[in-house]
Design a protein around this motif. Structure first.
Motif, PDB file in Angstrom:
ATOM      1  N   SER A 198       1.883  10.490  -3.992  1.00 27.47           N
ATOM      2  CA  SER A 198       1.927  11.688  -3.150  1.00 27.47           C
ATOM      3  C   SER A 198       3.204  12.489  -3.314  1.00 27.47           C
ATOM      4  CB  SER A 198       1.774  11.280  -1.674  1.00 27.47           C
ATOM      5  OG  SER A 198       0.614  10.508  -1.472  1.00 27.47           O
ATOM      6  N   ILE A 199       4.112  12.097  -4.199  1.00 31.40           N
ATOM      7  CA  ILE A 199       5.396  12.796  -4.321  1.00 31.40           C
ATOM      8  C   ILE A 199       5.221  14.289  -4.590  1.00 31.40           C
ATOM      9  CG2 ILE A 199       7.432  13.023  -5.801  1.00 31.40           C
ATOM     10  CD1 ILE A 199       7.573  10.004  -5.937  1.00 31.40           C
ATOM     11  N   PRO A 200       4.403  14.716  -5.574  1.00 33.79           N
ATOM     12  CA  PRO A 200       4.277  16.169  -5.797  1.00 33.79           C
ATOM     13  C   PRO A 200       3.781  16.924  -4.572  1.00 33.79           C
ATOM     14  CG  PRO A 200       3.357  14.935  -7.646  1.00 33.79           C
ATOM     15  CD  PRO A 200       3.611  13.943  -6.557  1.00 33.79           C
TER      16      PRO A 200
ATOM     17  N   TRP B  43      12.655  14.065 -11.259  1.00 35.70           N
ATOM     18  CA  TRP B  43      13.445  12.893 -11.647  1.00 35.70           C
ATOM     19  C   TRP B  43      12.896  11.638 -10.970  1.00 35.70           C
ATOM     20  CZ3 TRP B  43      16.140   9.559  -8.456  1.00 35.70           C
ATOM     21  CH2 TRP B  43      16.947   8.612  -9.094  1.00 35.70           C
ATOM     22  N   LEU B  44      12.519  11.750  -9.702  1.00 36.27           N
ATOM     23  CA  LEU B  44      12.006  10.593  -8.980  1.00 36.27           C
ATOM     24  C   LEU B  44      10.680  10.124  -9.575  1.00 36.27           C
ATOM     25  CD1 LEU B  44      12.503   8.710  -6.586  1.00 36.27           C
ATOM     26  CD2 LEU B  44      11.235  10.317  -5.158  1.00 36.27           C
TER      27      LEU B  44
ATOM     28  N   LEU C 138      10.130   6.399 -11.105  1.00 39.80           N
ATOM     29  CA  LEU C 138       9.137   5.478 -10.560  1.00 39.80           C
ATOM     30  C   LEU C 138       7.927   5.303 -11.464  1.00 39.80           C
ATOM     31  CD1 LEU C 138       9.145   6.633  -6.822  1.00 39.80           C
ATOM     32  CD2 LEU C 138      10.343   4.682  -7.827  1.00 39.80           C
ATOM     33  N   ALA C 139       7.941   5.905 -12.650  1.00 39.63           N
ATOM     34  CA  ALA C 139       6.803   5.802 -13.555  1.00 39.63           C
ATOM     35  C   ALA C 139       6.831   4.429 -14.224  1.00 39.63           C
ATOM     36  CB  ALA C 139       6.838   6.917 -14.597  1.00 39.63           C
TER      37      ALA C 139
ATOM     38  N   ILE D 286       0.818  -1.216   0.000  1.00 38.37           N
ATOM     39  CA  ILE D 286       0.000   0.000   0.000  1.00 38.37           C
ATOM     40  C   ILE D 286       0.852   1.266   0.000  1.00 38.37           C
ATOM     41  CG2 ILE D 286      -1.854   1.224   1.153  1.00 38.37           C
ATOM     42  CD1 ILE D 286      -2.629  -1.497  -0.068  1.00 38.37           C
ATOM     43  N   LEU D 287       1.730   1.405   0.993  1.00 44.50           N
ATOM     44  CA  LEU D 287       2.482   2.656   1.133  1.00 44.50           C
ATOM     45  C   LEU D 287       3.400   2.959  -0.049  1.00 44.50           C
ATOM     46  CD1 LEU D 287       3.391   2.970   4.921  1.00 44.50           C
ATOM     47  CD2 LEU D 287       1.867   4.388   3.557  1.00 44.50           C
ATOM     48  N   PRO D 288       4.114   1.964  -0.623  1.00 47.72           N
ATOM     49  CA  PRO D 288       4.939   2.322  -1.792  1.00 47.72           C
ATOM     50  C   PRO D 288       4.145   2.960  -2.919  1.00 47.72           C
ATOM     51  CG  PRO D 288       5.574   0.169  -0.962  1.00 47.72           C
ATOM     52  CD  PRO D 288       4.346   0.570  -0.206  1.00 47.72           C
ATOM     53  N   GLN D 289       2.945   2.457  -3.185  1.00 46.84           N
ATOM     54  CA  GLN D 289       2.131   3.053  -4.247  1.00 46.84           C
ATOM     55  C   GLN D 289       1.548   4.404  -3.827  1.00 46.84           C
ATOM     56  OE1 GLN D 289      -0.388   0.042  -6.455  1.00 46.84           O
ATOM     57  NE2 GLN D 289       0.054  -1.161  -4.627  1.00 46.84           N
TER      58      GLN D 289
END
Length: 432
Positions: free
Chosen positions: A354-356, A422-423, A427-428, A346-349
């Motif tokens: 939530s990165i932005p 970049w991250l 991760l895309a 759950i949290l990795p996705q």
């Protein structure tokens, strides 16, 4: 008959016609200009207006920068050198650079210590930010906060060692009992850390700092851009895991934990940061034992961390809500418990989504560290508003100092923004 039959045979090409170059208007810079700047009459008008504004700004700013003076010792000497010409007095930067970076009380012969801590920050952050590096480097990342504390504050090395032992004891208790019960492991880890810190603090002799390897520097002597960096790095590092815990607590099925998290998040988000800073400066010390003297820097870190954690919790809650229900059902079908499902699926996705938002909070938090100047902490803006502009030599110098502060903050915030982009690209993995 032969001529007529020969003329009636259709022509068959035996080769390819060479390709013609595209029209000049459909390639290169001309195409880019037509497509992006003059694609319509409205865009053309806006482009011309923008070019006129840029020309006006550069025509005024470039001579001011180009004629700048760097070698004088006061504003009056700058004006004498310029002799009425337009030019900046950059001499204030060349003379007061140490105060802008380190404050006006930090020992000048000890500047190498915060500088070394700043360089080691990149080494410690590298394995966290760029996960292709060897995982063995995370050992230095775990030791860096205690090493940086000792380098910047100095004094006896026993204090960071005791703090490290407390964190190690908390990690051991959580690993031992957290598998059986997350709540028992969590609160047991906190109790173990406080027990080690209290016992270890009593074992440190009173005169331990007198014979220390590094000169002790009190927190009130910290200042300049160094203080902004310390507050930004510390508060962001602490607020991200706290925000994750608050987001998970707000979605918990246990009413007590859920409502504690909800009340905390909504209260903190409804109060301005400057109010919390005044609380940290005046009132927070009353919540600690009477004999304890809690440093102002620590109180400010607590308040800023709480403030940013509340916003990060809402950002992460949005990421959790964006995940389809099938991800939770998939974790249940694999027989994973709550902690394993959150950590592995759950949290990795949710964090990737939530990165932005997290980066937006981090950038805003770093810029908000300048508010500590209102509670008499001489950060970069506090140094400019206070000791530098209050001196008779540089009274009246504004653009040069504020411009230098803007450049420093822009470099840091732009670097954070570029790393986040970049991250996101790294991760895309959705369409691979």
């Amino acid at each position: 008959m032969t001529d007529q039959s020969t003329n009636s045979v259709a022509f068959v090409a035996d080769g390819n016609i060479p390709q013609s170059p595209p029209p000049a208007r459909e390639t290169g810079a001309i195409k880019w200009v037509r497509a992006n700047l003059f694609s319509s009459w409205m865009n053309g008008i806006l482009t011309v207006a923008a070019l006129l504004i840029i020309y006006k700004l550069l025509s005024d700013a470039l001579p001011w920068i180009w004629n700048g003076v760097w070698t004088t010792s006061s504003l009056s000497e700058c004006r004498e050198v310029l002799q009425g010409k337009t030019g900046a007095c950059f001499s204030v930067l060349s003379e007061r650079w140490n105060q802008l970076l380190f404050g006006f009380k930090y020992p000048t012969d000890q500047y190498w210590r915060p500088t070394l801590a700043f360089v080691l920050l990149f080494v410690a952050a590298a394995p966290v930010l760029f996960f292709d590096l060897p995982r063995k480097l995370l050992a230095f990342t775990a030791l860096y906060p205690f090493l940086a504390f000792w380098l910047i504050w100095g004094g006896t090395i026993l204090a960071p060692i005791v703090a490290l032992l407390g964190v190690a004891a908390a990690a051991y208790v959580f690993q031992t009992y957290g598998k059986a019960s997350f709540a028992i492991g969590f609160f047991g880890a906190i109790a173990a850390a406080f027990a080690v810190w209290i016992i270890g603090g009593k074992l440190i002799p009173d005169g331990a700092s007198d014979n220390a390897l590094l000169q002790a520097v009190p927190s009130r002597d910290l200042g300049g851009f160094m203080l902004n960096m310390m507050l930004g790095v510390t508060c962001v590092s602490l607020s991200v895991p706290l925000g994750i815990a608050l987001a998970l607590g707000r979605q918990s099925n246990m009413p007590l934990i859920k409502w504690i998290c909800v009340i905390f998040i909504e209260f903190v988000r409804g109060v301005p940061l400057i109010t919390l800073l005044f609380v940290a400066s005046v009132m927070l010390s009353y919540f600690f034992p009477p004999d304890s003297t809690v440093d102002l820097f620590l109180r400010v870190v607590i308040m800023i961390t709480m403030f940013s954690a509340a916003y990060i919790a809402e950002v992460i809650r949005g990421g959790l809500a964006a995940l389809p229900k099938g991800q939770y059902e998939a974790a249940d079908s694999l027989g994973l418990d709550y902690a394993q499902a959150m950590r592995l699926i759950i949290l990795p996705q949710a964090l990737k989504i939530s990165i932005p938002g997290i980066v937006n909070v981090a950038v805003g938090l770093f810029k908000d560290t300048t508010l500590v100047s209102v509670i008499s902490m001489f950060d970069l803006v506090g140094m400019i508003r206070g000791p530098i502009l209050a001196s008779t030599e540089w009274s009246g110098v504004y653009w040069e100092l504020l411009g230098a502060a803007a450049v420093l903050f822009f470099i840091v915030c732009y670097g954070i923004s570029q790393y986040s982009q970049w991250l996101e690209r790294r991760l895309a993995t959705d369409h691979r």
